[in-house]
Design an enzyme around this catalytic site. Structure first.
Site, mmCIF file in Angstrom:
data_model
loop_
_atom_site.group_PDB
_atom_site.id
_atom_site.type_symbol
_atom_site.label_atom_id
_atom_site.label_comp_id
_atom_site.label_asym_id
_atom_site.label_seq_id
_atom_site.Cartn_x
_atom_site.Cartn_y
_atom_site.Cartn_z
ATOM 1 N N LYS A 198 0.879 -1.168 0.000
ATOM 2 C CA LYS A 198 0.000 0.000 0.000
ATOM 3 C C LYS A 198 0.914 1.215 0.000
ATOM 4 O O LYS A 198 1.545 1.538 1.000
ATOM 5 C CB LYS A 198 -0.904 0.009 1.235
ATOM 6 C CG LYS A 198 -1.771 1.258 1.299
ATOM 7 C CD LYS A 198 -2.514 1.399 2.614
ATOM 8 C CE LYS A 198 -3.028 2.823 2.738
ATOM 9 N NZ LYS A 198 -3.676 3.069 4.020
ATOM 10 N N ALA A 200 -9.392 5.694 3.782
ATOM 11 C CA ALA A 200 -9.213 6.803 4.721
ATOM 12 C C ALA A 200 -10.436 7.703 4.847
ATOM 13 O O ALA A 200 -11.168 7.931 3.887
ATOM 14 C CB ALA A 200 -8.006 7.676 4.365
ATOM 15 N N ASN A 255 -9.105 2.081 9.202
ATOM 16 C CA ASN A 255 -8.419 1.676 10.426
ATOM 17 C C ASN A 255 -9.030 2.387 11.637
ATOM 18 O O ASN A 255 -9.670 1.781 12.488
ATOM 19 C CB ASN A 255 -6.918 1.970 10.314
ATOM 20 C CG ASN A 255 -6.079 1.414 11.466
ATOM 21 O OD1 ASN A 255 -4.913 1.128 11.289
ATOM 22 N ND2 ASN A 255 -6.611 1.228 12.655
ATOM 23 N N THR A 256 -8.887 3.710 11.647
ATOM 24 C CA THR A 256 -9.322 4.462 12.822
ATOM 25 C C THR A 256 -10.824 4.341 13.072
ATOM 26 O O THR A 256 -11.268 4.369 14.224
ATOM 27 C CB THR A 256 -8.935 5.951 12.663
ATOM 28 O OG1 THR A 256 -7.559 6.022 12.311
ATOM 29 C CG2 THR A 256 -9.143 6.724 13.946
#
Lengths: 72, 267
Positions: free
Chosen positions: B105, B192, B214-215
């Site tokens: 990535k 994102a 992710n977050t």
């Protein structure tokens, strides 16, 4: 001053002294690192896994040892 | 009829095949146990990791290596934190040697405050890594024309940010992502900016081939529950995309017939 039987290198930004003729594999062993969880770069170039047993570290080498960490 | 009949083809990225269209990161969790459980609950089979200096302290604890089942997951190393082409290429080469995978990535970022991708560095690094045999999944802005250049450079998929990394703002410019999808043939994966489940559904309803986050999970008050929410949101959005949403209309359109109402009111 400097011991002719040793070489001075930098590992992840820290100074290290090794016996002359030490290989990358021996460095990992001395550091207690499991070889399968580490990748190695010397002087900004990849030192592939297949070369670790033969690659001898030279005076002034700058070594980076990396592993996986959590990330996105 | 069983609902599994409606599940569609797996996602293909280069030579890799992924059953889940949700890709998840491994950062910001409380500990490795929570990471492993969140990955499992998310249903993802591709997980991102970062490459960093090893801890030389002999008392350093266990490695992330011991908590990700490499038989089960496709590991996607990233070049997060790289602000120039050279360090991104070096990091990719280290990750390939570490994991014996051509997948990367690619992130080449502009600055630490915004973490916005550096478009010129990203394109240059894509070219170099493709040339070197990598399967490049490239993080980029939602600029459609840049996405075209990245696809032409040989990226295996193009991954526009919905919004800045970790910002939780969702997909800010859905039209740019729709246009990008029209212009390129490789998969578009929104990467994102996801804040909650509906952001994932929205991206998938737009027609994205996948979502990487992710977050959105790790930063939730209850990450494990959110992992389940994201899994369902991704499936829901995908199925809705494949089904075709109805057109938006200004006026109401009754679902029940007007004819045959009691008291003989005429329709």
């Amino acid at each position: 001053m400097s011991d002719p039987e040793s070489v001075h290198i930098t590992v992840n930004g820290e100074p290290w002294e090794l016996a002359l003729g030490s290989t990358v594999a021996e460095l990992l062993e001395r550091l207690g690192l499991r070889p399968e969880v580490v990748a190695v770069e010397i002087n900004r170039e990849l030192a592939p896994r297949s070369t670790r047993a033969e690659r001898i570290l030279a005076e002034g080498d700058v070594v980076e040892l990396v592993t996986l960490v959590g990330g996105g | 009829m069983d609902e599994t009949a409606f599940l569609d083809d797996p996602l293909r990225v280069g030579e890799f095949t992924l059953r889940s269209r949700l890709l998840v990161g491994t950062g910001k969790y409380r500990d490795f146990e929570e990471t492993a459980r969140a990955l499992e609950l998310s249903g993802a089979d591709c997980v991102t990791v970062a490459v960093r200096r090893v801890n030389l302290d002999p008392s350093a604890g266990p490695s992330l290596f011991d908590h990700i089942d490499r038989q089960r997951y496709t590991i996607l190393p990233n070049t997060a934190g790289c602000f120039d082409v050279e360090s991104a290429v070096r990091t990719a080469q280290l990750s390939r040697d570490l994991l014996d995978t051509p997948l990367v990535k690619l992130e080449v970022l502009g600055d630490e405050r915004t973490l916005l991708p550096d478009p010129i560095g990203t394109l240059e690094a894509t070219r170099r890594l493709v040339e070197d045999g990598f399967t490049v999944m490239v993080y980029t802005s939602d600029d459609a024309r840049l996405g075209v250049y990245l696809a032409e450079a040989g990226a295996a998929c193009v991954m526009p940010a919905g919004s800045p990394i970790g910002s939780g703002q969702g997909v800010l410019n859905p039209n740019a992502i729709r246009i990008l999808m029209e212009l390129i043939d490789v998969p578009v994966i929104v990467d994102a900016g996801v804040g909650t489940a509906s952001d994932v559904s929205q991206a998938m309803e737009l027609g994205a081939e996948g979502v990487l986050l992710n977050t959105g999970i790790a930063g939730a008050r209850d990450p494990l529950r959110m992992a389940v929410a994201m899994k369902h949101a991704c499936i829901a959005g995908r199925l809705a995309h494949l089904s075709g949403r109805i057109p938006r209309k200004l006026y109401a359109n009754a679902s029940s017939p007007m004819a045959g109402r009691i008291d003989g009111a005429e329709g």
